[in-house]
Design a protein around this motif. Sequence first.
Motif, short mmCIF file in Angstrom:
data_model
loop_
_atom_site.label_atom_id
_atom_site.label_comp_id
_atom_site.label_asym_id
_atom_site.label_seq_id
_atom_site.Cartn_x
_atom_site.Cartn_y
_atom_site.Cartn_z
N ILE A 1 -25.01 12.20 -22.26
CA ILE A 1 -25.14 12.10 -20.87
C ILE A 1 -25.77 13.50 -20.21
N LEU A 2 -27.02 13.26 -19.69
CA LEU A 2 -27.61 14.43 -19.26
C LEU A 2 -27.82 14.16 -17.58
N GLN A 3 -27.03 15.26 -16.79
CA GLN A 3 -27.35 15.42 -15.42
C GLN A 3 -28.18 16.25 -14.96
N VAL A 4 -28.96 15.93 -14.15
CA VAL A 4 -29.69 17.42 -13.57
C VAL A 4 -29.75 17.37 -12.23
N LYS A 5 -29.91 18.46 -11.55
CA LYS A 5 -29.77 18.62 -9.93
C LYS A 5 -30.74 18.02 -9.09
N SER A 6 -31.72 17.53 -9.79
CA SER A 6 -32.88 16.73 -8.98
C SER A 6 -33.49 15.89 -9.63
N GLY A 7 -33.96 14.73 -9.17
CA GLY A 7 -34.88 13.61 -9.78
C GLY A 7 -36.21 14.15 -10.49
N ALA A 8 -36.59 15.27 -9.72
CA ALA A 8 -38.00 15.75 -10.26
C ALA A 8 -37.64 16.41 -11.51
N VAL A 9 -36.64 17.10 -11.91
CA VAL A 9 -36.39 17.56 -13.17
C VAL A 9 -36.44 16.42 -14.03
N LEU A 10 -35.82 15.27 -13.79
CA LEU A 10 -35.77 14.33 -15.05
C LEU A 10 -36.95 13.88 -15.21
N LEU B 1 -30.66 6.35 -16.44
CA LEU B 1 -29.48 5.63 -15.99
C LEU B 1 -29.50 5.83 -14.70
N GLY B 2 -30.29 6.55 -13.85
CA GLY B 2 -30.20 6.71 -12.37
C GLY B 2 -31.34 7.62 -12.01
N GLU B 3 -31.35 8.17 -10.68
CA GLU B 3 -32.22 9.17 -10.15
C GLU B 3 -31.95 10.52 -10.86
N MET B 4 -30.84 10.87 -11.25
CA MET B 4 -30.54 12.28 -12.07
C MET B 4 -29.85 12.27 -13.10
N THR B 5 -29.83 11.04 -13.64
CA THR B 5 -28.85 10.88 -14.91
C THR B 5 -29.57 10.23 -16.03
N ALA B 6 -29.45 10.60 -17.29
CA ALA B 6 -30.17 9.77 -18.25
C ALA B 6 -29.45 10.16 -19.55
N THR B 7 -29.66 9.14 -20.80
CA THR B 7 -28.95 9.34 -21.78
C THR B 7 -29.95 10.28 -22.76
#
Length: 82
Positions: free
Chosen positions: A21-30, A47-53
Amino acid sequence: LRAIERWAEHGTEGMLKSVVILQVKSGAVLDTLFRNEKTRPYMGARLGEMTATVPTEQWRTLQKMTAQLGLLLEVDGNSSMP
Protein backbone atom coordinates in the motif's frame (compact mmCIF):
# COMPACT_ATOMS: atom_id res chain seq x y z
CA LEU A 1 -23.02 -25.53 1.46
CA ARG A 2 -23.97 -21.85 1.00
CA ALA A 3 -20.56 -21.04 -0.53
CA ILE A 4 -20.87 -23.90 -3.01
CA GLU A 5 -24.38 -22.79 -4.00
CA ARG A 6 -23.20 -19.18 -4.51
CA TRP A 7 -20.17 -20.39 -6.48
CA ALA A 8 -22.44 -22.48 -8.73
CA GLU A 9 -24.63 -19.43 -9.36
CA HIS A 10 -22.04 -16.60 -9.50
CA GLY A 11 -18.61 -18.20 -9.80
CA THR A 12 -15.70 -16.72 -7.88
CA GLU A 13 -16.76 -13.31 -6.56
CA GLY A 14 -13.50 -11.84 -5.40
CA MET A 15 -9.73 -12.10 -5.40
CA LEU A 16 -7.31 -11.81 -2.49
CA LYS A 17 -3.95 -10.36 -3.53
CA SER A 18 -0.70 -9.53 -1.80
CA VAL A 19 0.19 -5.90 -2.51
CA VAL A 20 2.09 -3.01 -0.99
CA ILE A 21 0.00 0.00 0.00
CA LEU A 22 1.38 3.37 -1.06
CA GLN A 23 0.22 6.42 0.91
CA VAL A 24 1.29 9.87 -0.23
CA LYS A 25 0.90 13.31 1.31
CA SER A 26 -1.18 14.76 -1.53
CA GLY A 27 -3.36 13.61 -4.35
CA ALA A 28 -1.15 15.56 -6.75
CA VAL A 29 1.76 13.22 -6.00
CA LEU A 30 -0.36 10.17 -6.76
CA ASP A 31 -1.64 11.82 -9.94
CA THR A 32 1.97 12.36 -11.01
CA LEU A 33 2.89 8.72 -10.38
CA PHE A 34 -0.05 7.45 -12.43
CA ARG A 35 0.63 9.90 -15.30
CA ASN A 36 4.41 9.58 -15.51
CA GLU A 37 5.70 7.03 -18.03
CA LYS A 38 8.54 5.99 -15.69
CA THR A 39 6.30 5.18 -12.72
CA ARG A 40 2.96 4.22 -14.28
CA PRO A 41 4.00 0.62 -15.09
CA TYR A 42 4.73 -0.05 -11.42
CA MET A 43 1.45 1.30 -10.05
CA GLY A 44 -1.45 -0.94 -9.17
CA ALA A 45 -4.98 0.19 -8.39
CA ARG A 46 -5.88 3.59 -7.01
CA LEU A 47 -7.72 3.12 -3.73
CA GLY A 48 -8.44 6.74 -2.90
CA GLU A 49 -7.19 10.29 -3.32
CA MET A 50 -3.86 9.58 -1.61
CA THR A 51 -3.61 5.78 -1.57
CA ALA A 52 -2.83 3.14 -4.18
CA THR A 53 -1.60 -0.41 -4.41
CA VAL A 54 1.77 -1.40 -5.80
CA PRO A 55 2.38 -4.99 -6.91
CA THR A 56 4.57 -6.62 -4.26
CA GLU A 57 7.34 -7.44 -6.71
CA GLN A 58 7.41 -3.86 -8.06
CA TRP A 59 7.77 -1.66 -4.96
CA ARG A 60 11.58 -1.44 -5.01
CA THR A 61 11.62 -0.47 -8.68
CA LEU A 62 8.89 2.12 -8.07
CA GLN A 63 10.94 3.55 -5.21
CA LYS A 64 13.95 3.93 -7.54
CA MET A 65 11.86 5.51 -10.31
CA THR A 66 10.25 8.01 -7.93
CA ALA A 67 13.69 9.02 -6.62
CA GLN A 68 14.70 9.81 -10.21
CA LEU A 69 11.72 12.19 -10.31
CA GLY A 70 12.82 13.79 -7.04
CA LEU A 71 10.08 12.11 -5.01
CA LEU A 72 11.30 10.12 -2.03
CA LEU A 73 9.25 7.21 -0.69
CA GLU A 74 9.97 6.10 2.86
CA VAL A 75 9.47 2.46 3.86
CA ASP A 76 7.46 2.03 7.06
CA GLY A 77 9.86 0.45 9.51
CA ASN A 78 6.97 -1.32 11.25
CA SER A 79 5.97 -3.16 8.08
CA SER A 80 7.34 -6.48 6.98
CA MET A 81 8.17 -5.58 3.40
CA PRO A 82 8.78 -8.51 1.06
